[in-house]
Design a protein around this motif. Sequence first.
Motif, PDB file in Angstrom:
ATOM      1  N   ALA A   1       0.817  -1.210   0.000  1.00 20.67           N
ATOM      2  CA  ALA A   1       0.000   0.000   0.000  1.00 20.67           C
ATOM      3  C   ALA A   1       0.852   1.263   0.000  1.00 20.67           C
ATOM      4  CB  ALA A   1      -0.927  -0.005   1.218  1.00 20.67           C
ATOM      5  N   ALA A   2       2.025   1.210   0.627  1.00 18.73           N
ATOM      6  CA  ALA A   2       2.859   2.413   0.747  1.00 18.73           C
ATOM      7  C   ALA A   2       3.617   2.720  -0.533  1.00 18.73           C
ATOM      8  CB  ALA A   2       3.830   2.252   1.911  1.00 18.73           C
ATOM      9  N   SER A   3       4.221   1.705  -1.156  1.00 18.61           N
ATOM     10  CA  SER A   3       5.100   1.956  -2.303  1.00 18.61           C
ATOM     11  C   SER A   3       4.634   1.309  -3.596  1.00 18.61           C
ATOM     12  CB  SER A   3       6.515   1.463  -1.987  1.00 18.61           C
ATOM     13  OG  SER A   3       6.526   0.055  -1.807  1.00 18.61           O
ATOM     14  N   GLY A   4       3.669   0.405  -3.537  1.00 19.30           N
ATOM     15  CA  GLY A   4       3.236  -0.296  -4.735  1.00 19.30           C
ATOM     16  C   GLY A   4       4.159  -1.414  -5.155  1.00 19.30           C
ATOM     17  N   ALA A   5       5.187  -1.706  -4.361  1.00 14.26           N
ATOM     18  CA  ALA A   5       6.145  -2.772  -4.691  1.00 14.26           C
ATOM     19  C   ALA A   5       5.779  -4.045  -3.944  1.00 14.26           C
ATOM     20  CB  ALA A   5       7.561  -2.335  -4.344  1.00 14.26           C
ATOM     21  N   LEU A   6       5.928  -5.173  -4.619  1.00 18.73           N
ATOM     22  CA  LEU A   6       5.639  -6.479  -4.026  1.00 18.73           C
ATOM     23  C   LEU A   6       6.891  -6.978  -3.316  1.00 18.73           C
ATOM     24  CD1 LEU A   6       3.429  -8.723  -3.932  1.00 18.73           C
ATOM     25  CD2 LEU A   6       4.586  -9.738  -5.896  1.00 18.73           C
ATOM     26  N   ALA A   7       6.744  -7.420  -2.066  1.00 20.58           N
ATOM     27  CA  ALA A   7       7.872  -7.901  -1.275  1.00 20.58           C
ATOM     28  C   ALA A   7       7.372  -8.913  -0.255  1.00 20.58           C
ATOM     29  CB  ALA A   7       8.571  -6.745  -0.563  1.00 20.58           C
ATOM     30  N   PRO A   8       8.242  -9.842   0.191  1.00 14.72           N
ATOM     31  CA  PRO A   8       7.841 -10.750   1.273  1.00 14.72           C
ATOM     32  C   PRO A   8       7.571  -9.988   2.562  1.00 14.72           C
ATOM     33  CG  PRO A   8       9.827 -11.530   0.150  1.00 14.72           C
ATOM     34  CD  PRO A   8       9.587 -10.137  -0.317  1.00 14.72           C
ATOM     35  N   VAL A   9       6.774 -10.588   3.406  1.00 14.77           N
ATOM     36  CA  VAL A   9       6.482  -9.976   4.705  1.00 14.77           C
ATOM     37  C   VAL A   9       7.768  -9.891   5.517  1.00 14.77           C
ATOM     38  CG1 VAL A   9       5.225 -10.238   6.865  1.00 14.77           C
ATOM     39  CG2 VAL A   9       4.112 -10.791   4.698  1.00 14.77           C
ATOM     40  N   ALA A  10       8.047  -8.702   6.032  1.00 13.17           N
ATOM     41  CA  ALA A  10       9.230  -8.527   6.876  1.00 13.17           C
ATOM     42  C   ALA A  10       9.023  -9.277   8.187  1.00 13.17           C
ATOM     43  CB  ALA A  10       9.469  -7.047   7.151  1.00 13.17           C
ATOM     44  N   PRO A  11       9.941 -10.176   8.557  1.00 18.39           N
ATOM     45  CA  PRO A  11       9.736 -10.987   9.767  1.00 18.39           C
ATOM     46  C   PRO A  11      10.098 -10.215  11.029  1.00 18.39           C
ATOM     47  CG  PRO A  11      11.811 -11.574   8.748  1.00 18.39           C
ATOM     48  CD  PRO A  11      11.182 -10.546   7.850  1.00 18.39           C
ATOM     49  N   PHE A  12       9.532 -10.650  12.140  1.00 15.39           N
ATOM     50  CA  PHE A  12       9.974 -10.186  13.450  1.00 15.39           C
ATOM     51  C   PHE A  12      11.182 -11.018  13.859  1.00 15.39           C
ATOM     52  CE2 PHE A  12       5.311  -9.316  13.744  1.00 15.39           C
ATOM     53  CZ  PHE A  12       5.408  -7.929  13.774  1.00 15.39           C
ATOM     54  N   GLY A  13      12.139 -10.397  14.500  1.00  9.99           N
ATOM     55  CA  GLY A  13      13.303 -11.174  14.909  1.00  9.99           C
ATOM     56  C   GLY A  13      14.341 -10.308  15.582  1.00  9.99           C
ATOM     57  N   GLY A  14      15.548 -10.837  15.632  1.00 11.54           N
ATOM     58  CA  GLY A  14      16.624 -10.133  16.305  1.00 11.54           C
ATOM     59  C   GLY A  14      16.557 -10.326  17.809  1.00 11.54           C
ATOM     60  N   THR A  15      17.379  -9.596  18.512  1.00 11.23           N
ATOM     61  CA  THR A  15      17.403  -9.665  19.975  1.00 11.23           C
ATOM     62  C   THR A  15      16.270  -8.828  20.536  1.00 11.23           C
ATOM     63  OG1 THR A  15      19.805  -9.948  19.936  1.00 11.23           O
ATOM     64  CG2 THR A  15      18.792  -9.281  22.033  1.00 11.23           C
ATOM     65  N   PRO A  16      15.362  -9.429  21.306  1.00 11.24           N
ATOM     66  CA  PRO A  16      14.228  -8.644  21.821  1.00 11.24           C
ATOM     67  C   PRO A  16      14.651  -7.716  22.951  1.00 11.24           C
ATOM     68  CG  PRO A  16      14.160 -10.862  22.724  1.00 11.24           C
ATOM     69  CD  PRO A  16      15.305 -10.834  21.750  1.00 11.24           C
ATOM     70  N   GLN A  17      13.890  -6.661  23.123  1.00 13.75           N
ATOM     71  CA  GLN A  17      14.066  -5.739  24.243  1.00 13.75           C
ATOM     72  C   GLN A  17      13.130  -6.170  25.370  1.00 13.75           C
ATOM     73  OE1 GLN A  17      13.095  -1.701  23.353  1.00 13.75           O
ATOM     74  NE2 GLN A  17      13.631  -0.925  25.378  1.00 13.75           N
ATOM     75  N   LEU A  18      13.673  -6.394  26.549  1.00 14.30           N
ATOM     76  CA  LEU A  18      12.898  -6.865  27.691  1.00 14.30           C
ATOM     77  C   LEU A  18      12.606  -5.712  28.635  1.00 14.30           C
ATOM     78  CD1 LEU A  18      11.647  -9.087  29.486  1.00 14.30           C
ATOM     79  CD2 LEU A  18      13.946  -9.465  30.444  1.00 14.30           C
ATOM     80  N   VAL A  19      11.323  -5.502  28.921  1.00 10.84           N
ATOM     81  CA  VAL A  19      10.890  -4.564  29.952  1.00 10.84           C
ATOM     82  C   VAL A  19      10.465  -5.417  31.147  1.00 10.84           C
ATOM     83  CG1 VAL A  19       9.353  -2.672  30.542  1.00 10.84           C
ATOM     84  CG2 VAL A  19      10.109  -2.957  28.172  1.00 10.84           C
ATOM     85  N   ARG A  20      11.304  -5.437  32.178  1.00 11.00           N
ATOM     86  CA  ARG A  20      11.079  -6.344  33.306  1.00 11.00           C
ATOM     87  C   ARG A  20       9.898  -5.898  34.165  1.00 11.00           C
ATOM     88  NH1 ARG A  20      14.635 -10.251  34.023  1.00 11.00           N
ATOM     89  NH2 ARG A  20      16.659 -10.155  32.938  1.00 11.00           N
ATOM     90  N   SER A  21       9.180  -6.907  34.638  1.00 12.68           N
ATOM     91  CA  SER A  21       8.096  -6.686  35.594  1.00 12.68           C
ATOM     92  C   SER A  21       7.884  -7.979  36.363  1.00 12.68           C
ATOM     93  CB  SER A  21       6.804  -6.264  34.871  1.00 12.68           C
ATOM     94  OG  SER A  21       6.365  -7.276  33.989  1.00 12.68           O
ATOM     95  N   ASN A  22       7.143  -7.887  37.460  1.00 12.65           N
ATOM     96  CA  ASN A  22       6.861  -9.047  38.296  1.00 12.65           C
ATOM     97  C   ASN A  22       5.755  -9.864  37.647  1.00 12.65           C
ATOM     98  OD1 ASN A  22       6.671 -10.889  40.367  1.00 12.65           O
ATOM     99  ND2 ASN A  22       5.411  -9.552  41.673  1.00 12.65           N
TER     100      ASN A  22
END
Length: 689
Positions: free
Chosen positions: A31-52
């Motif tokens: 929708a943004a650019s009109g170009a066909l591309a695979p879905v960008a995956p989630f990944g990498g090192t996650p950011q942890l917000v600690r809680s109890n």
Amino acid sequence: MSAARQHRYRFASAGQWAAGVLARADQAALAASGALAPVAPFGGTPQLVRSNGAFAPAAARDGTLFWHDGAGALLRLDPDDPAVHSMPSPSAPGPVRRMAAQRDKLWLAAAALHCHEREQLTRRFVTDFDGARLLDFAADGRDGVWALITQDGRPYCVHIDCAGYETMRFAPDGVADPVQLTWLAGPRKLVLMAAGGTHLHWFSPGDANALFSLDVDTVRPCFSGAFLGSDARARVLLAGLDHEAWGGGPGVLTFDGDGAGLGLVPLPAAATGVHATPSSLLVTTADGLLRFALAAVAGAGAGAEASCVFITPVLLSPLNDNPRRWLRAEALATLPPGTSMEISYASTSDPQVQEQAVRIAGGRAGQMARLREHLGRWQAPVVWRGPAQAALLAAPLFEVRDPWLWVSVTLVAAPGAPLPQLHRLDVLYPGLTLMEYLPAVYQRAEAGPDNFLRALVGVLETGTQELDQRIAAMGSMIDPHTAPLAWLDFVARWLGLAWDDALDEQQKRRLLMRADALAARRGTRAGLATLLDALVPGRYRIADLSAQHGFASLGGAACRGSALPAILAGLPASALALNRKAILGKGRLTCADAPPDPAARLVGQVTVAITASAAERAAWEPWMATLLEAAMPVTARLALRWRSAAARLFDERLGDALTLGGAPAPHLGTDAVSGLARLPAMDAGPRLR
């Protein structure tokens, strides 16, 4: 190959891609650019917000995150504040199983459905569904929610609007004991998870019959889902565990809106909730809130490739009397290193096969696999491998004799490779071909099977498209409207224009657009005005006093023939006169046969006054006089004057083109004009009278 326009089918916009069948394509990028591309995956090192502990993650559109901790407190993380804020949960007694954050509301599911003000947490209303049991709910992408309830032993999907009123209810069939649901706003579908987390079911709102069902084992064997979520647009999330025989590792499976698997995101601990935004994956665990960003490369989280597939709608070559049905498929693609693109095709001349294929492509689900199976034999794909930066790649289709054609394009990114893009796909059928320029005997042989000459010509046509495009685009390289900036200097020197490389881009283009007028009027006042219109439009004044006004004579009969305005000439300062006003060092004797002409110093002098700021004068002065002198008549002299915008007011006359304004602000500078600005009056305090 001729550069003349061919007949073609083109796919280059979101609407055109949507006319075909898509799988695993990034809808947001489409929708943004009109170009066909695979879905960008989630990944990498996650950011942890600690809680109890952490449960029930939710995200608002402005980036504000909410979740509950193990003690039942509501935690909030604002996008511009790294501190986590804790407050008492506004829900009724009982654990919170799910939350949804909207523009000004916060929905919570406990024993009933609660709606609160998002900022003040004051309660708006509570929906208890007349004693029915609330199993789960999901935001509808607007201001309402979809709820999954069970009543009298039967499940129902209920839509609740922003005021808490029920607007729709239907009982989904074919789902064994549904326990959770989520909503996809893009395709407008509800997804239900059955007990055990091994089956997902897609529904259209209000339709009791499932669009299709998905066995999770076909995507990830021995995986059991525990929490269902989505990005509220087009991506489904299933958080769960692998079977113990496979290691029992936790992870999040992702699917597109049509149930195609996108990959697995491994987790460091078992999930207690899952949600996503268009740019991040949110997973709660016993340690807190994990945030995964979109990965710039394929398989960053799961070590798997990323791919997407596009199949065109049925294409028809209407040239029934032409043996040349199709020419080639041209793809404009960006293929980074580690990526590839495949183009294959299928065709038919059977109307019944074509009609059934159209019905399958317009079906409710599973079109991709069913269409491939129905069309049977697909030609072996033509494969290109990166790197290729916005390259035009072509696959031959000249051997296809059938009128109906389907073209399939697959983009693949290996693990760790940047994602490829398909910017445009053209499928060409004959308009012009090199075969038309061959003798008729060779054209007749073309209709025979396995014709070597046709194959050779087809390869030449397919392999020379980039060269043909360059030839076809050569005209745009010299057009002042479309020529690249680097070509403007070359074209100007080719045309012999008065030129300087220091001109800005707009001045250069205006000069080139007036090239014919400058050549025809060179050496005239009209040519000088044309040049100034290109350089400083509307900001110049040309004065040739001797040509415009003439000279006036005082006294005698000659005075009666003069008209105003006129030039009143006198002797120059160097004229010799022996009297009390004689100036030493200025006078000189003249020849008796050549008396001094008092008007000689005015004849042939053309004054050009240009309005410019101090910065503009500094930029233009090095080349302005040189360009103007090139347009002057041979016998004329140039007198260049610079003036500020304020000084220009002295030259204006009353008329429709004059705009009256206030006095300019007082300032010191090379463009300041004395006599116009006034210093503000100052209060000198009390005075004695």
